[in-house]
Design a protein around this motif. Sequence first.
Motif, PDB file in Angstrom:
ATOM      1  N   GLN A 182     -33.619  71.313  48.731  1.00 30.07           N
ATOM      2  CA  GLN A 182     -33.090  72.382  49.574  1.00 30.07           C
ATOM      3  C   GLN A 182     -33.798  72.342  50.925  1.00 30.07           C
ATOM      4  N   LEU A 207     -35.048  74.482  54.553  1.00 29.87           N
ATOM      5  CA  LEU A 207     -35.356  75.775  55.167  1.00 29.87           C
ATOM      6  C   LEU A 207     -35.561  75.556  56.655  1.00 29.87           C
ATOM      7  N   GLU A 250     -35.480  81.636  46.570  1.00 27.55           N
ATOM      8  CA  GLU A 250     -34.144  81.138  46.254  1.00 27.55           C
ATOM      9  C   GLU A 250     -34.097  79.611  46.333  1.00 27.55           C
ATOM     10  N   ALA A 251     -34.747  79.042  47.366  1.00 29.32           N
ATOM     11  CA  ALA A 251     -34.751  77.591  47.517  1.00 29.32           C
ATOM     12  C   ALA A 251     -35.484  76.912  46.362  1.00 29.32           C
ATOM     13  N   LYS A 272     -37.899  85.801  50.231  1.00 29.94           N
ATOM     14  CA  LYS A 272     -36.665  85.695  49.456  1.00 29.94           C
ATOM     15  C   LYS A 272     -36.049  84.313  49.612  1.00 29.94           C
ATOM     16  N   ALA A 273     -36.069  83.788  50.846  1.00 32.51           N
ATOM     17  CA  ALA A 273     -35.476  82.469  51.101  1.00 32.51           C
ATOM     18  C   ALA A 273     -36.236  81.379  50.361  1.00 32.51           C
ATOM     19  N   VAL A 274     -37.565  81.481  50.358  1.00 36.64           N
ATOM     20  CA  VAL A 274     -38.377  80.484  49.657  1.00 36.64           C
ATOM     21  C   VAL A 274     -38.123  80.548  48.154  1.00 36.64           C
ATOM     22  N   ASP A 308     -39.821  83.491  55.011  1.00 39.98           N
ATOM     23  CA  ASP A 308     -39.164  84.606  54.352  1.00 39.98           C
ATOM     24  C   ASP A 308     -39.309  84.430  52.831  1.00 39.98           C
TER      25      ASP A 308
END
Length: 253
Positions: A139, A141, A127-128, A123-125, A121
Amino acid sequence: GTTVKGAPYSGEEVNETNQMLADGTRIHRENRTTVYRDSEGRTRRETPDSITITDPVANVTYMLNPKTMTGQKLTMALAGYSFMRSSTMGAAISGDSNSTFSIHSSGDGPATITLNGVPLDEKAVAEAMAKAKTNGSTQTLSVGIGAGAGGGVYRVGPKKPVGESLGKQMVEGVNADGVREVSTIAAGTIGNDRPFQVSTESWYSAELQMNVMTKHSDPRTGDESFRLTNINRGEPAAYLFQAPTGYQINERK
């Protein structure tokens, strides 16, 4: 190179090479380039013989000859790129030893990151990576748990410099982090009858997102150095990134 926004500057790049021959002859070479970058990532590189203006906003590059007042206007290519194993944006992704990493970008679109065939994803990457770079912490995932070979927990952590840390110091008025890498060429590797060392020292400015000084020493080629001097953090004048008047410019696409 990568477009850098929000970090305008101007300065002068100084590249030097010093080499001592076996008979004692010393060879010194020095090149100077005036450089500019605005807040939108436009750049200008200028020597007495050439001027190169790169404008990623208008998607054009100007290659100019100030002596003949001629030049070329080129459309910048939107090529696709693939990167394997880890990112180079200040944070790295790691998984188990059997993981397959793939990062692909095309043009100005977002990068697609795939782990073991499973797309992450975006967005998740993002943000991390942002948290890892800001906090200096690792972080995690969770990717495709229970979905087959792509499942697993992957870590996004601060990218660690390779080599010996030299700490922080001010270089030409900006903060920089130094790293020294030393490698030994063993005896017999290239016909040498004894081992010798090659060293590289680099000082990276997070403010400018670039190296502001490097030193490379190799007994085969001599000493090479790069310095960014006379750094001005102000916004360069807009006209510096425009086609100058009075030039005969041919357009190529």
